[in-house]
Design a protein around this motif. Structure first.
Motif, PDB file in Angstrom:
ATOM      1  N   ASP A  31       0.873  -1.163   0.000  1.00 52.61           N
ATOM      2  CA  ASP A  31       0.000   0.000   0.000  1.00 52.61           C
ATOM      3  C   ASP A  31       0.918   1.223   0.000  1.00 52.61           C
ATOM      4  OD1 ASP A  31      -1.478   2.262   0.910  1.00 52.61           O
ATOM      5  OD2 ASP A  31      -2.982   0.930   1.769  1.00 52.61           O
TER       6      ASP A  31
ATOM      7  N   LYS B 183      -2.613   3.470  -2.393  1.00 56.51           N
ATOM      8  CA  LYS B 183      -2.718   2.840  -3.715  1.00 56.51           C
ATOM      9  C   LYS B 183      -1.991   1.497  -3.680  1.00 56.51           C
ATOM     10  CE  LYS B 183      -1.135   4.176  -8.287  1.00 56.51           C
ATOM     11  NZ  LYS B 183      -0.623   5.297  -9.041  1.00 56.51           N
ATOM     12  N   LEU B 184      -2.640   0.436  -4.153  1.00 56.17           N
ATOM     13  CA  LEU B 184      -1.992  -0.875  -4.167  1.00 56.17           C
ATOM     14  C   LEU B 184      -0.980  -0.961  -5.304  1.00 56.17           C
ATOM     15  CD1 LEU B 184      -4.845  -3.406  -3.326  1.00 56.17           C
ATOM     16  CD2 LEU B 184      -2.982  -2.619  -1.876  1.00 56.17           C
TER      17      LEU B 184
ATOM     18  N   ALA C 152       0.341  -4.469   2.065  1.00 53.83           N
ATOM     19  CA  ALA C 152      -1.097  -4.365   1.809  1.00 53.83           C
ATOM     20  C   ALA C 152      -1.866  -5.346   2.689  1.00 53.83           C
ATOM     21  CB  ALA C 152      -1.383  -4.652   0.338  1.00 53.83           C
TER      22      ALA C 152
END
Length: 143
Positions: free
Chosen positions: A39, A43-44, A72
């Motif tokens: 992350d 945003k991944l 993430a």
């Protein structure tokens, strides 16, 4: 763009899927790369690093032009990629994400990445992986 498929019998009790792949396939862990979802400022993104090392989150953030990165959420990573953890491939993800490949990949003629499930690796040239994923190349591994 040549590649080779390398299926093997996966042991569910293996402590490290990537190191298991290296051992079973008889190759150096420096040539086996794990696909990690990170992350980066909400945003991944995808980080591809050798299984013989660990991810440097600060370097990874910098590679994506951000100040901070964190691993993430596992469920979010699985939803985004369509793969189960331990079998996440940098290729063919359900939804493409910005990708960075550790620069050590370029030291090898070919590298191994997950083929989308535990017990299945794909061998390909690092330049092909970079091209197929639109990845940037940077030092992502911890020193």
């Amino acid at each position: 763009m040549p590649y080779s498929a390398h299926p093997y019998e996966h042991d569910p009790s293996a402590p490290s899927y990537g190191l298991e792949a290296a051992e079973v396939l008889g190759i150096s862990p420096a040539r086996v790369f794990k696909t990690l979802m990170v992350d980066v400022s909400g945003k991944l993104c995808v980080a591809v690093v050798p299984v013989s090392g660990s991810l440097d989150l600060k370097a990874t953030a910098a590679a994506f032009g951000a100040k901070k990165a964190a691993m993430a959420d596992p469920a979010a990573a699985e939803r985004r990629t369509g793969y189960v953890l331990g079998g996440v491939s940098p290729l063919g993800q359900r939804q493409a994400s910005p990708t960075a490949v550790d620069d050590s990949a370029l030291e090898h003629a070919t590298i191994f990445v997950s083929g989308g499930r535990r017990g299945f690796d794909i061998e390909l040239a690092p330049a092909d992986l970079v091209r197929l994923t639109g990845a940037s190349v940077a030092r992502l591994r911890a020193r």
